[in-house]
Scaffold this active site. Structure first.
Site, PDB file in Angstrom:
ATOM      1  N   GLU A  52     -41.719  -3.723 -28.051  1.00 51.38           N
ATOM      2  CA  GLU A  52     -41.384  -2.720 -27.042  1.00 51.38           C
ATOM      3  C   GLU A  52     -42.577  -2.313 -26.185  1.00 51.38           C
ATOM      4  O   GLU A  52     -42.402  -1.964 -25.011  1.00 51.38           O
ATOM      5  CB  GLU A  52     -40.767  -1.483 -27.715  1.00 51.38           C
ATOM      6  CG  GLU A  52     -39.397  -1.718 -28.301  1.00 51.38           C
ATOM      7  CD  GLU A  52     -39.416  -2.219 -29.739  1.00 51.38           C
ATOM      8  OE1 GLU A  52     -38.335  -2.320 -30.354  1.00 51.38           O
ATOM      9  OE2 GLU A  52     -40.542  -2.495 -30.249  1.00 51.38           O
ATOM     10  N   PHE A 114     -31.318   7.206 -40.308  1.00 54.11           N
ATOM     11  CA  PHE A 114     -31.999   5.919 -40.195  1.00 54.11           C
ATOM     12  C   PHE A 114     -32.435   5.670 -38.744  1.00 54.11           C
ATOM     13  O   PHE A 114     -31.639   5.808 -37.823  1.00 54.11           O
ATOM     14  CB  PHE A 114     -31.066   4.798 -40.661  1.00 54.11           C
ATOM     15  CG  PHE A 114     -31.663   3.423 -40.526  1.00 54.11           C
ATOM     16  CD1 PHE A 114     -32.743   3.038 -41.292  1.00 54.11           C
ATOM     17  CD2 PHE A 114     -31.141   2.520 -39.603  1.00 54.11           C
ATOM     18  CE1 PHE A 114     -33.305   1.777 -41.164  1.00 54.11           C
ATOM     19  CE2 PHE A 114     -31.692   1.249 -39.464  1.00 54.11           C
ATOM     20  CZ  PHE A 114     -32.786   0.879 -40.244  1.00 54.11           C
ATOM     21  N   LYS A 164     -25.938   7.404 -29.664  1.00 51.94           N
ATOM     22  CA  LYS A 164     -25.002   6.285 -29.744  1.00 51.94           C
ATOM     23  C   LYS A 164     -23.559   6.714 -29.479  1.00 51.94           C
ATOM     24  O   LYS A 164     -22.789   5.993 -28.849  1.00 51.94           O
ATOM     25  CB  LYS A 164     -25.105   5.616 -31.123  1.00 51.94           C
ATOM     26  CG  LYS A 164     -24.405   4.273 -31.200  1.00 51.94           C
ATOM     27  CD  LYS A 164     -24.751   3.535 -32.478  1.00 51.94           C
ATOM     28  CE  LYS A 164     -24.109   2.151 -32.503  1.00 51.94           C
ATOM     29  NZ  LYS A 164     -24.467   1.414 -33.744  1.00 51.94           N
ATOM     30  N   MET A 481     -67.106  -5.278 -24.377  1.00 53.04           N
ATOM     31  CA  MET A 481     -67.587  -4.004 -23.858  1.00 53.04           C
ATOM     32  C   MET A 481     -68.117  -3.118 -24.972  1.00 53.04           C
ATOM     33  O   MET A 481     -69.121  -2.408 -24.796  1.00 53.04           O
ATOM     34  CB  MET A 481     -66.479  -3.292 -23.079  1.00 53.04           C
ATOM     35  CG  MET A 481     -66.960  -2.107 -22.264  1.00 53.04           C
ATOM     36  SD  MET A 481     -68.149  -2.564 -20.969  1.00 53.04           S
ATOM     37  CE  MET A 481     -67.047  -3.053 -19.643  1.00 53.04           C
TER      38      MET A 481
END
Length: 583
Positions: A52, A114, A164, A481
């Site tokens: 994601e 859940f 949902k 760096m």
């Protein structure tokens, strides 16, 4: 005409009505109703990422290269929390993103169900605004408002959390015209303040334009107006990392990037100017250095659409709140109406002084035919790709700064990099988003070995969708760096800034069905780059470079713009300091 439909169908219809053609996402239980609707239509393309975080960075690349909002679809719980880094990155760099996240059913919220997380609470600090929608009838109105909020004013990311049961329930769909919002940022600047700025420009003897990503966010008209104003006045112009391309790198008034790893001439001009005109920039600490020593003798004007940016970091003498394109248009009109006046002779002397600073050749480095110097690698990449329809992304680190220093951008929206948050792992998924938006363009991600590995799984996305993204990895087997700072500031104690178990990048590419190229010899570099750009699929070019090269110029932490560390460049009055030259 009112239409009855499920919440899931509303999501797809609202995206369609907003002109969305691409969604980056990853399915899960809490968004399956939406994914079922995605399956049953062909107007919107869904790109299945492998993580994601990659979805949001890909949407950022899409948004930054097109000027249109990027759209993300993720599930509840870890799906939403994995998006947090991308959301914060987009907030810091003002990138318009709309994230749709699934949530557990409304009657289960608060029960530790859940894959439940307080997504609205978690993302409140890293979004421009967010919503939890519990009423299906409200869902389309909220989606339309979200696109407005993401793109109006200072752009940024927004999130809509959709339970949902709201996706399953039936409601009445409302189109974009039904949206009502109180969020209407001012776009026109105050005429009196603009006139005061023009009057200051007429009298300035050492002026400078300091531009940022806000110029690009304002759209193509802003960049065009900026070019007209700079060329007409003859004033020098510099830019932040995020603003590269708003003014062409080939322009005669261009000073290059300024800031911590900016060019000597840009930083010296910023320090010594008598009128600083900040346009769409926010005085980031990487730009200002030590605040009390920042451009100490200048009068400062600040043009920004975000009123909270004005006087936030640096006190401004002439504050102008408004959209960059509108303000620049009014500035040009007023300046022309007042006779196009400048202190031309003084400005010419100022340009002559800048020419003296330019002779320092601050990007000079010691090349060799034994190993590939990273600066040389970027110079050759620039030379062999500059004439192409090219978009460049980067990861974060030394390679990012070298790319900004050695690659030139003639147009806006061609340079995608993580500025404010400095997100390692940004560049690869961002390049995927850019390639999806511009399928026929050459899209290159300049990477370091450490940064690239953070989202290496997106090779699966590139391979699945046959996206010919080019991964140009400057492989120094170090966190470059971090290692540089440890050398200069921590007595060369290299605490955990190297890797002893890097993969074989050629074999890794081949494992994903892509082309892998290894280059260790400077004499073979051009051929390797040509092979990379001419291959019609995804490529990883493992360019093995000098392990301990440092990125100069560099303003050390807590120093002023005129206290830069230089590498191989020499200038009068310089002293050796820590293996570099202190100016």
């Amino acid at each position: 005409m009112k239409r009855e439909m499920t919440g899931a169908k509303m999501v797809v219809q609202a995206l369609r009505d907003q002109g969305v053609d691409t969604v980056f996402g990853y399915p899960g239980g809490a968004v399956l109703p939406i994914y079922d609707e995605v399956f049953q239509q062909n107007d919107i393309r869904h790109i299945l990422v492998r993580h994601e975080q990659g979805a949001v960075h890909a949407a950022e690349g899409y948004a930054r290269s097109t000027g249109r909002p990027g759209v993300v679809l993720v599930t509840s719980g870890p799906g939403a929390t994995n998006a947090v880094t991308g959301l914060t990155d987009a907030l810091m760099d003002s990138i318009p993103i709309v994230v749709l996240s699934g949530q557990v059913p409304t009657f289960m919220i608060g029960s530790d169900a859940f894959q439940e997380a307080d997504t609205v609470g978690i993302t409140r600090p890293c979004t421009k605004h967010n919503w939890l929608v519990k009423d299906t009838d409200r869902l389309p109105v909220v989606i339309h408002e979200a696109f407005h909020v993401a793109t109006a004013g200072r752009p940024g990311p927004v999130l809509i959390d959709i339970p949902k049961d709201v996706q399953f329930a039936t409601g009445t769909y409302s189109g974009p015209k039904a949206m009502q919002t109180h969020y209407q940022p001012a776009v026109k600047g105050d005429a009196q303040e603009i006139t005061e700025l023009v009057a200051a420009m007429e009298k300035a003897r050492r002026p400078i334009f300091y531009t940022g990503g806000g110029v690009i966010n304002s759209g193509p008209a802003a960049s065009q107006l900026l070019r007209e104003l700079v060329d007409a006045t003859g004033f020098p112009i510099t830019s932040t990392l995020m603003g590269l391309g708003a003014y062409p790198a080939s322009g005669e008034n261009w000073l290059g990037m300024l800031g911590m790893h900016g060019l000597y001439e840009a930083n010296m001009a910023m320090h010594d100017c008598d009128l600083m005109i900040a346009i769409g920039a926010r005085f980031d600490d990487r730009i200002t250095g030590r605040i009390d020593a920042f451009s100490p003798k200048s009068r400062k004007a600040h043009i920004d659409i975000d009123p909270s940016s004005i006087n936030k970091v640096v006190k401004t003498d002439i504050p102008i709140v408004g959209d960059v394109a509108h303000v620049l248009e009014d500035m040009l009109k007023i300046w022309k109406a007042r006779g196009r006046k400048t202190e031309a002779e003084a400005v010419r002397k100022w340009q002559d002084q800048i020419g003296v600073w330019r002779k320092t050749n601050c990007l000079n480095y010691r090349n060799t035919d034994k190993t590939i110097q990273p600066q040389y690698a970027l110079q050759r990449l620039e030379a062999l790709t500059r004439e192409r329809d090219r978009y460049v992304c980067t990861e974060v680190g030394q390679h990012q700064m070298w790319a900004a220093q050695f690659m030139g951008f003639e147009e806006p929206n061609r340079w995608m990099t993580s500025g404010g948050l400095g997100t390692m792992g940004y560049g690869f998924p961002a390049s995927i988003g850019v390639q999806v938006a511009h399928p026929d363009a050459l899209v290159i991600n300049v990477a370091g070995d450490a940064s690239w590995l953070m989202n290496m799984q997106e090779m699966g996305t590139a391979a699945q969708y046959r996206l010919p993204v080019k991964q140009f990895i400057l492989n120094n087997e170090r966190l470059g760096m971090v290692r540089q700072w440890q050398e200069l500031l921590h007595g060369s104690r290299y605490s955990h800034s190297w890797s002893e178990s890097l993969p074989d990048f050629v074999k890794l590419a081949e494992a994903f069905g892509a082309r892998g190229i290894l280059c260790t010899d400077p004499a073979q570099l051009d051929d390797a780059i040509r092979e990379m750009i001419e291959h019609d699929g995804p490529v990883i070019l493992d360019c093995v470079v000098e392990k301990h090269a440092n990125c100069f110029p560099m303003i050390p932490s807590g120093k002023a713009h005129n206290e830069m560390l230089l590498g191989e460049a020499k200038t009068e009055g310089a002293i050796e300091a820590g293996g570099a030259v202190l100016v």
